[in-house]
Scaffold this motif. Sequence first.
Motif, short mmCIF file in Angstrom:
data_model
loop_
_atom_site.label_atom_id
_atom_site.label_comp_id
_atom_site.label_asym_id
_atom_site.label_seq_id
_atom_site.Cartn_x
_atom_site.Cartn_y
_atom_site.Cartn_z
N ILE A 270 0.61 -1.43 0.10
CA ILE A 270 0.16 -0.12 0.42
C ILE A 270 0.53 1.31 -0.08
CG2 ILE A 270 -1.93 0.98 1.26
CD1 ILE A 270 -2.45 -1.18 2.25
N PRO A 271 1.23 1.86 -1.77
CA PRO A 271 1.76 2.91 -1.41
C PRO A 271 1.34 4.43 -1.36
CG PRO A 271 1.87 2.15 -3.69
CD PRO A 271 0.61 1.37 -2.78
N LEU A 272 2.12 5.35 -0.17
CA LEU A 272 0.51 6.31 -0.39
C LEU A 272 1.60 7.70 -1.08
CD1 LEU A 272 -0.87 8.60 1.03
CD2 LEU A 272 0.57 8.30 2.70
N GLY A 273 1.27 8.62 -2.21
CA GLY A 273 2.28 9.13 -2.21
C GLY A 273 2.00 10.95 -2.27
N VAL A 274 3.00 11.63 -2.75
CA VAL A 274 2.86 13.64 -2.31
C VAL A 274 3.67 13.79 -2.88
CG1 VAL A 274 2.73 15.12 -0.45
CG2 VAL A 274 2.30 12.97 0.27
N GLY A 275 2.65 14.60 -4.30
CA GLY A 275 3.51 15.84 -4.67
C GLY A 275 3.15 17.18 -5.06
N LEU A 276 3.52 17.78 -5.57
CA LEU A 276 3.21 19.25 -6.29
C LEU A 276 3.36 19.39 -7.84
CD1 LEU A 276 3.24 21.87 -5.25
CD2 LEU A 276 5.92 22.41 -5.29
N GLU A 277 2.74 20.25 -7.92
CA GLU A 277 2.66 20.69 -9.60
C GLU A 277 2.48 21.89 -9.89
OE1 GLU A 277 0.25 17.99 -12.86
OE2 GLU A 277 -1.29 19.73 -12.41
N ILE B 212 2.90 2.13 3.09
CA ILE B 212 2.87 1.85 4.21
C ILE B 212 2.32 0.85 5.36
CG2 ILE B 212 2.04 4.51 4.33
CD1 ILE B 212 -0.36 3.77 4.70
N PHE B 213 2.66 -0.06 3.94
CA PHE B 213 2.83 -1.31 4.64
C PHE B 213 2.65 -1.97 3.15
CE2 PHE B 213 0.39 -5.31 4.38
CZ PHE B 213 0.49 -5.53 5.17
N SER B 214 3.83 -3.02 4.07
CA SER B 214 3.98 -4.26 2.39
C SER B 214 4.36 -5.55 3.21
CB SER B 214 5.22 -4.04 1.77
OG SER B 214 6.37 -3.89 2.95
N GLU B 215 3.97 -6.55 2.14
CA GLU B 215 4.35 -7.85 3.62
C GLU B 215 4.53 -8.85 1.59
OE1 GLU B 215 1.94 -9.72 6.65
OE2 GLU B 215 0.88 -10.36 4.74
N THR B 216 5.36 -9.74 2.38
CA THR B 216 5.36 -10.87 1.32
C THR B 216 5.66 -12.01 2.36
OG1 THR B 216 7.14 -9.15 -0.33
CG2 THR B 216 7.85 -11.89 -0.51
N ASP B 217 4.60 -12.82 1.15
CA ASP B 217 4.14 -14.60 1.79
C ASP B 217 4.59 -15.34 0.62
OD1 ASP B 217 3.56 -16.69 3.33
OD2 ASP B 217 1.43 -15.73 3.27
N GLN B 218 6.06 -15.63 0.85
CA GLN B 218 6.48 -16.61 0.09
C GLN B 218 6.95 -18.19 0.30
OE1 GLN B 218 10.88 -15.81 -0.09
NE2 GLN B 218 11.14 -16.32 -2.66
N ASP B 219 6.12 -19.37 -0.53
CA ASP B 219 6.12 -20.73 0.29
C ASP B 219 7.78 -21.11 -0.20
OD1 ASP B 219 3.84 -20.87 -0.06
OD2 ASP B 219 3.10 -21.80 -2.25
#
Length: 125
Positions: free
Chosen positions: A35-42, A59-66
């Motif tokens: 779950i990526p959160l991005g902030v920017g300016l134009e 803000i959240f990341s997970e890898t589940d690997q057999d």
Amino acid sequence: SKNLNAKAKIFSKLELFYRTTEIESDGGEQTEMEIPLGVGLEYEAKKWLTLRASVTQSIFSETDQDAFTYYPGAVAGTTAKSTLANTTTVAMGAGLNFDGMVLDISAGADANDSFSSRVSMTYNY
């Protein structure tokens, strides 16, 4: 997005990525959720030129690997969970505006030294 003044606006984005990769050679599987959160300016520098910059961080990341046969120390039938490392991405871009046509150029880099670029064109009639 929110206008800061007549020429600048700040924007944000929140995304969800869910990927599953199956390994045919040994029947293993890897699942990633991020779950990526991005902030920017134009900023409208000129009527014909729009500049932008952004930064994105998961803000959240997970890898589940057999347990793959090539996974170090793996025991068949077990799984390993971990978080994705180095998920920050920095990007910048420019839009060139000409009578209903926009030529957009963007480039970005992440913490793993991966670089990406894109050129696109939009025409409104």
